[in-house]
Design an enzyme around this catalytic site. Structure first.
Site, PDB file in Angstrom:
ATOM      1  N   ASP A  10       0.849  -1.186   0.000  1.00  0.00           N
ATOM      2  CA  ASP A  10       0.000   0.000   0.000  1.00  0.00           C
ATOM      3  C   ASP A  10       0.880   1.231   0.000  1.00  0.00           C
ATOM      4  O   ASP A  10       2.051   1.177   0.376  1.00  0.00           O
ATOM      5  CB  ASP A  10      -0.939   0.026   1.204  1.00  0.00           C
ATOM      6  CG  ASP A  10      -2.197   0.860   0.962  1.00  0.00           C
ATOM      7  OD1 ASP A  10      -2.356   1.388  -0.173  1.00  0.00           O
ATOM      8  OD2 ASP A  10      -3.016   1.002   1.869  1.00  0.00           O
ATOM      9  N   GLY A  11       0.300   2.329  -0.456  1.00  0.00           N
ATOM     10  CA  GLY A  11       0.969   3.613  -0.457  1.00  0.00           C
ATOM     11  C   GLY A  11       0.021   4.673   0.070  1.00  0.00           C
ATOM     12  O   GLY A  11      -1.200   4.518  -0.012  1.00  0.00           O
ATOM     13  N   GLU A  48       2.251   3.948  -4.230  1.00  0.00           N
ATOM     14  CA  GLU A  48       1.671   2.632  -4.530  1.00  0.00           C
ATOM     15  C   GLU A  48       2.693   1.765  -5.269  1.00  0.00           C
ATOM     16  O   GLU A  48       2.871   0.587  -4.939  1.00  0.00           O
ATOM     17  CB  GLU A  48       0.394   2.775  -5.363  1.00  0.00           C
ATOM     18  CG  GLU A  48      -0.761   3.458  -4.653  1.00  0.00           C
ATOM     19  CD  GLU A  48      -1.434   2.639  -3.566  1.00  0.00           C
ATOM     20  OE1 GLU A  48      -1.072   1.459  -3.346  1.00  0.00           O
ATOM     21  OE2 GLU A  48      -2.352   3.177  -2.924  1.00  0.00           O
ATOM     22  N   ASP A  70      -4.356  -2.745  -3.290  1.00  0.00           N
ATOM     23  CA  ASP A  70      -5.665  -2.118  -3.437  1.00  0.00           C
ATOM     24  C   ASP A  70      -5.608  -0.987  -4.473  1.00  0.00           C
ATOM     25  O   ASP A  70      -6.533  -0.206  -4.599  1.00  0.00           O
ATOM     26  CB  ASP A  70      -6.212  -1.616  -2.102  1.00  0.00           C
ATOM     27  CG  ASP A  70      -5.383  -0.509  -1.478  1.00  0.00           C
ATOM     28  OD1 ASP A  70      -4.400  -0.043  -2.099  1.00  0.00           O
ATOM     29  OD2 ASP A  70      -5.703  -0.096  -0.348  1.00  0.00           O
ATOM     30  N   HIS A 124      -9.612  -0.897   2.361  1.00  0.00           N
ATOM     31  CA  HIS A 124     -10.430  -0.647   3.556  1.00  0.00           C
ATOM     32  C   HIS A 124     -11.604  -1.615   3.633  1.00  0.00           C
ATOM     33  O   HIS A 124     -12.730  -1.239   3.960  1.00  0.00           O
ATOM     34  CB  HIS A 124     -10.913   0.803   3.590  1.00  0.00           C
ATOM     35  CG  HIS A 124      -9.825   1.786   3.306  1.00  0.00           C
ATOM     36  ND1 HIS A 124      -8.858   2.091   4.229  1.00  0.00           N
ATOM     37  CD2 HIS A 124      -9.521   2.495   2.193  1.00  0.00           C
ATOM     38  CE1 HIS A 124      -8.007   2.967   3.702  1.00  0.00           C
ATOM     39  NE2 HIS A 124      -8.386   3.215   2.465  1.00  0.00           N
ATOM     40  N   ASP A 134      -1.856  -0.226   5.044  1.00  0.00           N
ATOM     41  CA  ASP A 134      -2.412   1.123   4.986  1.00  0.00           C
ATOM     42  C   ASP A 134      -2.000   1.923   6.225  1.00  0.00           C
ATOM     43  O   ASP A 134      -1.551   3.063   6.118  1.00  0.00           O
ATOM     44  CB  ASP A 134      -3.937   1.043   4.870  1.00  0.00           C
ATOM     45  CG  ASP A 134      -4.590   2.408   4.809  1.00  0.00           C
ATOM     46  OD1 ASP A 134      -4.367   3.124   3.814  1.00  0.00           O
ATOM     47  OD2 ASP A 134      -5.315   2.757   5.763  1.00  0.00           O
TER      48      ASP A 134
END
Length: 159
Positions: A10-11, A48, A70, A124, A134
């Protein structure tokens, strides 16, 4: 026997552009390694891509890797768009330079050493590793440590 690895990525960016962080959680059997990085001025899309890069660069031998992200930008970029970009000498359909070319080239180079499949999951969505990535990426963005030179090159700023 080739090792089977899962990398969750994640970023995060506080502002876009702004300070940013990225995270990768690398899982092999019962082993888990969390890795992150942070930058003073970057973008969410750069973070990302960097999440995937730092996870893959951690691997010391050829592996079968599932990357779970994601980010549709990351997944579509590496699975679909990159072939066309390379055929057009790193230009988009509108004949403009590909954004984040430095990171796409770096990612394209590292995946050649592995057998990689890309899986998109909804962010999420109560996925434990994605939620943890995240959280770590956001925390990293609060404490930037590096200068994202690629950001400055792509926006034509001078340092």
């Amino acid at each position: 026997m080739i090792k089977k690895i899962k990398i969750f990525t994640d970023g995060s960016c506080l502002g876009n552009p702004g300070p940013g962080g990225c995270c990768a959680i690398v899982k092999y059997k019962q082993y888990i390694k969390k890795i992150y990085s942070s930058f003073y001025l970057t973008t969410n899309n750069r973070m990302e891509i960097m999440g995937a890069i730092i996870g893959l660069e951690l691997l010391k031998e050829t592996c079968e890797v599932s990357i779970i992200t994601d980010s549709k930008y990351l997944q579509s970029g590496i699975v679909i768009w990159i072939k066309s970009w390379k055929e057009k000498n790193w230009k988009t359909k509108k004949n403009k330079p590909v954004k984040n070319i430095d990171l796409w080239i770096r990612l394209d180079t590292i995946i050649k050493y592995h057998h990689v499949n890309w899986k998109w999951i909804k962010g999420h969505s109560m996925h434990p590793e994605n939620d943890l990535c995240d959280k770590i990426a956001k925390k990293a963005a609060l404490h930037p440590k590096k200068i994202d030179l690629g950001y400055f090159k792509s926006t034509k700023f001078l340092i």
